[in-house]
Motif scaffolding. Sequence first.
Motif, mmCIF file in Angstrom:
data_model
loop_
_atom_site.group_PDB
_atom_site.id
_atom_site.type_symbol
_atom_site.label_atom_id
_atom_site.label_comp_id
_atom_site.label_asym_id
_atom_site.label_seq_id
_atom_site.Cartn_x
_atom_site.Cartn_y
_atom_site.Cartn_z
ATOM 1 N N THR A 84 -2.453 -21.696 -20.972
ATOM 2 C CA THR A 84 -2.265 -22.989 -20.323
ATOM 3 C C THR A 84 -1.051 -22.940 -19.393
ATOM 4 O O THR A 84 -0.393 -21.912 -19.255
ATOM 5 N N GLY A 85 -0.751 -24.065 -18.765
ATOM 6 C CA GLY A 85 0.453 -24.189 -17.952
ATOM 7 C C GLY A 85 0.414 -23.374 -16.675
ATOM 8 O O GLY A 85 -0.635 -23.178 -16.058
ATOM 9 N N GLN A 86 1.590 -22.888 -16.277
ATOM 10 C CA GLN A 86 1.718 -22.166 -15.016
ATOM 11 C C GLN A 86 0.895 -20.881 -14.996
ATOM 12 O O GLN A 86 0.346 -20.512 -13.958
ATOM 13 N N ALA A 93 -6.163 -19.246 -12.331
ATOM 14 C CA ALA A 93 -7.280 -20.002 -11.773
ATOM 15 C C ALA A 93 -7.196 -20.142 -10.261
ATOM 16 O O ALA A 93 -8.201 -19.982 -9.554
ATOM 17 N N ARG A 94 -6.002 -20.440 -9.740
ATOM 18 C CA ARG A 94 -5.865 -20.781 -8.325
ATOM 19 C C ARG A 94 -5.449 -19.619 -7.432
ATOM 20 O O ARG A 94 -5.801 -19.585 -6.249
ATOM 21 N N VAL A 95 -4.681 -18.690 -7.996
ATOM 22 C CA VAL A 95 -4.179 -17.574 -7.182
ATOM 23 C C VAL A 95 -5.073 -16.340 -7.366
ATOM 24 O O VAL A 95 -5.597 -15.786 -6.389
ATOM 25 N N PRO A 141 -8.127 -25.544 -13.856
ATOM 26 C CA PRO A 141 -6.771 -25.400 -13.317
ATOM 27 C C PRO A 141 -5.674 -25.360 -14.365
ATOM 28 O O PRO A 141 -4.668 -24.691 -14.200
ATOM 29 N N GLY A 142 -5.873 -26.078 -15.480
ATOM 30 C CA GLY A 142 -4.819 -26.128 -16.482
ATOM 31 C C GLY A 142 -5.077 -25.312 -17.719
ATOM 32 O O GLY A 142 -4.246 -25.289 -18.635
#
Length: 242
Positions: A18-20, A26-28, A56-57
């Motif tokens: 979770t988190g960063q 997910a995004r990078v 995303p999270g």
Amino acid sequence: MAHLYFADEFTPSRARITGQSAHHLARVLRVRPGEPLPLCDGQGFVYDAVVAAVSPGCVELTPGPGRPAPEPATRITLFAACPKQDKLEWIIQKAVELGAVRIVPFFSRYCVAAPKNEEAKRARRARIAREAAEQAGRGVIPAVEAPLALAGVCARLAQNEYDAALLCYERGGAPLRQVAPPLAGRRVALITGAEGGFAPEEAAVLTAAGAVAVGLGPRILRCETAPLAALAALLALTGELE
């Protein structure tokens, strides 16, 4: 070894990031279900996991076979006097990469830095330790404690938490190459000083608390260099870098 990730929640059948870290995946990196991902449970084991779901999270994974992570048998806690500016963050990052199991900053007489916003800094330091542990393939995330006063360091030594305590003292001491080899596989406190080193009375109270003064050679090392040089030398002399 590929960059691994630490699970924030782990069971043998399901794990979650979770988190960063989840956002980065997910995004990078844009991981997708079915992709392999090296995963660590934070308790010393690495797993060949497979991505099960992505948002995303949260990234959910199915752990595969596990194996012990390459954690050092010699358990070194680094007590590092707080340097000025952001040098402590650099020390934390590299100490985690090398194999320290815990980092404890402290303030002594000759520290240029002064305590300021320490609770806010602690979250950032923990994140730096986690990222360094992931990059280095560690099996645990070394804890970074809130800074102590020198008296707090002495109190920790008095608790018999360590099998040995080594004080890197600029005025000299026993050669590290003689002291270190018998410490293989033991719990060791490694103590390094500030920009101005240790006052004689500070060295006296540390040795009275059980620390053994050791030297790091004839050259004077900067306060951000000494912890890492000493840590690397101690790990090498106890066979942990072979």
